[in-house]
Design an enzyme around this catalytic site. Structure first.
Site, mmCIF file in Angstrom:
data_model
loop_
_atom_site.group_PDB
_atom_site.id
_atom_site.type_symbol
_atom_site.label_atom_id
_atom_site.label_comp_id
_atom_site.label_asym_id
_atom_site.label_seq_id
_atom_site.Cartn_x
_atom_site.Cartn_y
_atom_site.Cartn_z
ATOM 1 N N GLU A 1 14.798 5.151 7.798
ATOM 2 C CA GLU A 1 13.643 5.726 8.013
ATOM 3 C C GLU A 1 13.107 5.503 9.489
ATOM 4 O O GLU A 1 12.441 6.364 9.901
ATOM 5 C CB GLU A 1 12.445 5.522 7.071
ATOM 6 N N PHE B 1 5.625 1.780 -9.241
ATOM 7 C CA PHE B 1 6.743 1.836 -8.457
ATOM 8 C C PHE B 1 6.789 2.525 -7.000
ATOM 9 O O PHE B 1 6.553 3.553 -6.686
ATOM 10 C CB PHE B 1 7.806 2.482 -9.212
ATOM 11 N N GLN B 2 7.083 1.786 -6.202
ATOM 12 C CA GLN B 2 7.263 2.264 -4.657
ATOM 13 C C GLN B 2 5.747 2.734 -4.149
ATOM 14 O O GLN B 2 5.825 3.714 -3.508
ATOM 15 C CB GLN B 2 8.201 3.448 -4.633
ATOM 16 N N LYS C 1 2.413 12.563 -5.112
ATOM 17 C CA LYS C 1 3.437 13.267 -5.651
ATOM 18 C C LYS C 1 2.743 14.464 -6.453
ATOM 19 O O LYS C 1 3.341 15.435 -6.578
ATOM 20 C CB LYS C 1 4.471 12.659 -6.470
ATOM 21 N N MET D 1 18.262 -10.212 27.958
ATOM 22 C CA MET D 1 16.771 -10.352 28.649
ATOM 23 C C MET D 1 16.373 -11.564 27.922
ATOM 24 O O MET D 1 15.701 -12.562 28.512
ATOM 25 C CB MET D 1 15.936 -9.468 28.272
#
Length: 592
Positions: A70, A132-133, A182, A501
């Site tokens: 993602e 959940f999630q 949802k 760096m």
């Protein structure tokens, strides 16, 4: 993939046979995206966005790109937005989908890039129940977005999407998150078409600058003895490069760009004195410190540009600051003439005033100022050991690429580190929106997703990702996406076996104690690229650099990963150490 006007009109249509359509939230979302002219969406599916993915399956005007992480979805949308000026769109699921996307959102926020990031959420009845999630998307993203929305009612979705795009692209651009539970994406409501306009009482960014302030700026500029024009990414975001070039050419004043502003004024023009700041040129930094009138355009005087503010304030100068965001003006440096407005509109008005004015710049004083600047230039602060035939100098790779591609339609992305600075110093950008990198947040791993997003938008252009063996591994899985969606980019890895760096700072600031900056178990990048279905090259000798780049460019339809084994001891110079002023530069190892 062009969306026709008829398709956009259809998406925005208010009625079907005279009656509003009954549509699910997911279908309204798709129609909103179509009405906004969206061509590409980068995303990754999950449970809370499956209704949206089902609606995407039923349309064919937008291409959804399935990334492998993602974070890369947001970076790819970000790269697309930087190169085109359009709003980039990403779609992720709830919970870990959101948290994985946060780095990409913060990256875009720091550089003022217009994005709309659509996130799934658990059903409204489950919010706050540790479902959940589930995560608090609005709370998590609030510090790194321009605005965010949680849509609790499907009836609000069309207007929320209209507002999201308006906020993202107007004023000082930035990312906007739209969090959709949802059930909202599943529920139906009468759809009366995509809103034609939007009014937000609390959000009305100023575009036109104050005429009196612009006249004050004009008087200061024309009376200046040692003028200097300092420009940042705001010039590019406002599409004001033509106006900037007209202004500089009319006045004949020296001009510099920040890291984010490169390409706003042609690097090949004599009036351009190079990038300024922590790794800027001697002439750019000295001019910044010693000018008597400074015109700052779409820049924010950040720490990497001016160094220590107290040191910067030691020299008397008058400062004019043009910016669309009033909160950026006098934030770090007190200015004398603030001008709030869109850069393009303010410069247009300033140019018109200069044309009408009978006063001209002091040619004698300007000539003396240029002599001083040219004296600084003679030091050639970007020199390096070009004759070395034993080891590849990273600067040489970038210079060779520039010599080979100058005058062509080429885009350069970078990750973050030494390679980023060498790309900024040695690739001379003459056109806007050709240099795509993470400036404000300094995010490793952006290079390949940026390049991937650009290549979709600009399929006929050459797109090179200049990276390092550390940065590239953070999103290297996107080589799989490049194969699936046929985005043949060219990856130039300046492989010095160190987090370069970090190693440089450890050498200079920590007495050479190289704590965890050495990469002791690197993959075989050639075989890794080949395993993803691409071409891999290993380049170990300076005399092979040009040939490898030419061969890679000939493979127009293939992604090529070039593993350049470069000098592990090379440092980026000039360098301004933390806490120092911008003229207190280290020019080489002899200054350490």
């Amino acid at each position: 993939m062009e969306i026709s006007k008829a398709e956009i009109a259809s998406a925005a249509a208010a009625t079907t046979a005279g009656n509003p359509q009954e549509l699910r939230g997911a279908e309204i979302l798709v129609k909103s995206l179509q009405a906004e002219g969206v061509k590409y969406i980068w995303g990754y599916p999950g449970g809370s966005v499956l209704h949206i993915y089902d609606a995407l399956y039923k349309q064919d005007t937008m291409l959804h790109v399935l990334v492998r992480h993602e974070q890369a979805a947001v970076h790819a949308a970000d790269g697309y937005a930087r190169a085109t000026g359009d709003v980039g769109v990403a779609l992720v699921t709830s919970g870990p989908g959101v948290t994985n996307a946060v780095t990409g959102i913060a990256t875009a926020y720091m550089d003022s890039i217009p994005l709309v990031v659509i996130t799934g959420q658990v059903p409204t009845a489950a919010i706050g129940q540790d479902a959940f999630q589930e995560c608090d998307t609005v709370g998590i993203t609030r510090p790194v977005v321009k605005h965010n929305f949680l849509v609790k009612d499907v009836r609000d979705l069309a207007m929320v999407m209209k507002k999201a795009f308006h906020i993202a692209r107007s004023g000082r651009p930035g990312p906007v998150v739209v969090d959709i539970p949802k059930d909202v994406s599943f529920n139906k409501t009468p759809y009366s078409g995509h809103p034609e306009g939007v009014e937000m009482r609390s959000y009305n960014p100023v575009r036109k600058g104050h005429g009196g302030q612009i006249r004050k700026a004009l008087q200061l500029l024309l009376a200046a003895k040692r003028p200097y024009i300092y420009t940042g990414g705001g010039v590019l975001l406002s599409n004001a490069t033509a106006e900037l070039r007209t202004l500089v050419d009319m006045l004949g004043y020296p001009v510099t760009n920040t890291l984010m502003g490169l390409g706003a004024y042609p690097a090949s023009d004599r009036k351009f004195v190079g990038m300024l700041g922590m790794h800027g040129t001697v002439e750019a930094n000295n001019a910044m410190q010693n000018c008597d009138v400074l015109l700052a355009i779409g820049a924010r005087f950040d720490d990497r540009v001016i160094g220590n503010p107290k040191h910067f304030a030691q020299n008397e100068r008058k400062i004019i600051h043009i910016d669309i965001d009033p909160s950026s003006i006098s934030k770090r440096v007190r200015v004398d003439v603030p001008i709030v407005g869109d850069v393009k509109e303010v410069l247009t008005e300033l140019i018109a005033m200069i044309k009408e004015s009978s006063v001209k710049p002091d040619a004698h004083a300007l000539g003396a100022w240029w002599e001083t600047i040219d004296g600084w230039r003679k030091g050639d602060c970007l020199s390096y050991d070009r004759d070395n035939q034993d080891v590849i100098k990273p600067q040489f790779v970038v210079e060779t690429l520039w010599n080979m591609t100058q005058g062509t339609d080429t885009y350069i992305t970078s990750d973050v580190g030494q390679h980023q600075m060498w790309a900024a110093q040695y690739y001379r950008f003459d056109e806007p929106r050709r240099w795509i990198n993470s400036g404000g947040l300094g995010t490793m791993g952006v290079g390949i997703p940026y390049a991937m997003g650009i290549k979709l938008a600009k399929p006929e252009s050459e797109v090179f990702c200049i990276t390092g063996e550390g940065s590239v591994q953070m999103c290297i899985q996107e080589l799989s996406t490049c194969l699936q969606y046929n985005t043949p980019i060219k990856v130039i890895s300046l492989n010095n076996r160190y987090l370069g760096m970090v190693r440089q700072w450890q050498e200079i600031e920590y007495s050479g104690r190289y704590s965890h900056s050495y990469m002791d178990a690197l993959p075989n990048f050639v075989k890794l690229a080949e395993s993803y279905g691409h071409v891999g090259m290993l380049i170990e000798h300076p005399q092979d650099v040009e040939g490898a780049l030419r061969e890679a460019r000939k493979l127009k339809d293939r992604t090529v990963f070039m593993d350049f084994r470069t000098d592990p001891t090379e440092n980026v110079f000039p360098m301004v150490r933390a806490g120092k002023g911008i003229t207190e530069m280290i020019l080489g190892a002899e200054d350490l």
